[in-house]
Write a protein that holds these residues in place. Structure first.
Motif, PDB file in Angstrom:
ATOM      1  N   GLY A  10       0.785  -1.223   0.000  1.00 34.83           N
ATOM      2  CA  GLY A  10       0.000   0.000   0.000  1.00 34.83           C
ATOM      3  C   GLY A  10       0.814   1.268   0.000  1.00 34.83           C
ATOM      4  N   ILE A 124      -5.913   0.207   0.925  1.00 34.19           N
ATOM      5  CA  ILE A 124      -6.165  -1.133   0.390  1.00 34.19           C
ATOM      6  C   ILE A 124      -7.591  -1.595   0.666  1.00 34.19           C
ATOM      7  CG2 ILE A 124      -5.461  -3.551   0.476  1.00 34.19           C
ATOM      8  CD1 ILE A 124      -2.647  -2.644   1.122  1.00 34.19           C
ATOM      9  N   ARG A 127     -10.462  -0.414  -1.726  1.00 28.49           N
ATOM     10  CA  ARG A 127     -10.505  -0.784  -3.150  1.00 28.49           C
ATOM     11  C   ARG A 127     -11.750  -1.590  -3.482  1.00 28.49           C
ATOM     12  NH1 ARG A 127      -4.497  -3.392  -3.502  1.00 28.49           N
ATOM     13  NH2 ARG A 127      -3.271  -1.478  -3.490  1.00 28.49           N
ATOM     14  N   HIS A 139     -12.322   3.271  -5.624  1.00 28.23           N
ATOM     15  CA  HIS A 139     -11.996   3.358  -4.209  1.00 28.23           C
ATOM     16  C   HIS A 139     -13.120   4.117  -3.512  1.00 28.23           C
ATOM     17  CE1 HIS A 139      -9.950   4.325  -0.451  1.00 28.23           C
ATOM     18  NE2 HIS A 139      -9.057   3.405  -0.756  1.00 28.23           N
ATOM     19  N   GLN A 160     -15.183  -6.396  -3.182  1.00 31.19           N
ATOM     20  CA  GLN A 160     -13.929  -6.271  -2.450  1.00 31.19           C
ATOM     21  C   GLN A 160     -13.230  -7.624  -2.430  1.00 31.19           C
ATOM     22  OE1 GLN A 160     -14.226  -5.571   1.809  1.00 31.19           O
ATOM     23  NE2 GLN A 160     -12.438  -4.229   1.777  1.00 31.19           N
ATOM     24  N   ASP A 164      -8.055  -7.737   0.055  1.00 32.59           N
ATOM     25  CA  ASP A 164      -8.205  -6.331   0.426  1.00 32.59           C
ATOM     26  C   ASP A 164      -9.007  -6.125   1.710  1.00 32.59           C
ATOM     27  OD1 ASP A 164      -6.780  -5.684  -1.821  1.00 32.59           O
ATOM     28  OD2 ASP A 164      -8.535  -5.177  -3.040  1.00 32.59           O
ATOM     29  N   VAL A 169      -5.319  -7.265   5.376  1.00 31.49           N
ATOM     30  CA  VAL A 169      -4.303  -6.212   5.281  1.00 31.49           C
ATOM     31  C   VAL A 169      -3.497  -6.154   6.578  1.00 31.49           C
ATOM     32  CG1 VAL A 169      -3.877  -3.750   4.960  1.00 31.49           C
ATOM     33  CG2 VAL A 169      -5.694  -4.880   3.668  1.00 31.49           C
TER      34      VAL A 169
END
Length: 230
Positions: A10, A124, A127, A139, A160, A164, A169
């Protein structure tokens, strides 16, 4: 000019790597792209990597090291390269040292893109991809679609990816802290490392990277601290 670009997911490594390599007229070498090339070709290294990936395992260090070593042996890197995605841990960093020493070359700079974890999660986890064409990316904060949940370009449903999700993450960031962050400590004592704020516009971050390369780690550090505090 031989440059290593590191930083957490990211941070914008891919974008900056392409721009930096183009600006400096050197080869951009992405470890991820190299691995995919070997898998697509069905090479022995690619088959080994694919076997581990299908089993949900990390690609072994020895495979990644050999993939990168073969790439750095090509003639087109004589004038320089920008390497991103490798090394991911200290074992790989030490292997890269051996590879470069064997070819009588050395790194000129190591650029560490720094970004707050909260911003990584926001970038992230926000997204959304189109199910009809995954090249269509939106986004929720930075580039939201006109109609919630629908692609502006083709009308496909936006979704998604599992990769993500915030929980994913956070897990990736934990892996980065435990494995890749120590690479910074590997290079810092050599006077090669400059930490650069990855906050701001693409051109702004590129300018910081170029300043770090031209001025050297010690002089660029002051500018980086100023940028991070703004």
């Amino acid at each position: 000019m031989r440059i290593l670009l590191i930083g957490p997911p990211g941070a914008g490594k891919g974008t900056q790597a392409v721009r930096l390599a183009t600006h400096l007229s050197i080869e951009h070498i992405s470890a991820g792209d190299l691995l995919r090339e070997h898998i697509d070709r069905g090479s022995e290294l690619g088959r080994d990597a694919r076997t581990h990936m299908l089993a949900g395992l990390l690609v072994p260090d020895e495979v990644m090291i050999e993939v990168v070593e073969k790439r750095l042996a090509r003639r087109d890197v004589v004038q320089g390269f920008l390497l991103d995605g490798f090394p991911r841990n200290r074992v790989q960093a030490e292997a890269l040292d051996r590879i470069l020493t064997g070819s009588e070359s050395r790194l000129d700079a190591v650029l560490d893109l720094e970004i707050p974890e909260a911003e990584v999660i926001r970038r992230i986890a926000g997204r959304r991809l189109c199910r009809q064409d995954r090249r269509h990316i939106f986004h929720v904060d930075y580039s939201p679609p006109e109609a919630a949940g629908r692609c502006d370009l083709c009308g496909g449903e936006l979704y998604q990816r599992t990769d993500d999700l915030e929980v994913t993450v956070r897990r990736r960031l934990e892996v980065y802290r435990s494995e890749t962050a120590p690479v910074v400590d590997h290079y810092r004592p050599r006077g090669l490392l400059t930490t650069i704020s990855a906050l701001g516009g693409v051109q702004e971050i590129l300018d910081r990277a170029l300043a770090a390369i031209s001025r050297g780690p010690d002089e660029a550090a002051d500018e980086t601290r100023d940028a991070s505090s703004n």
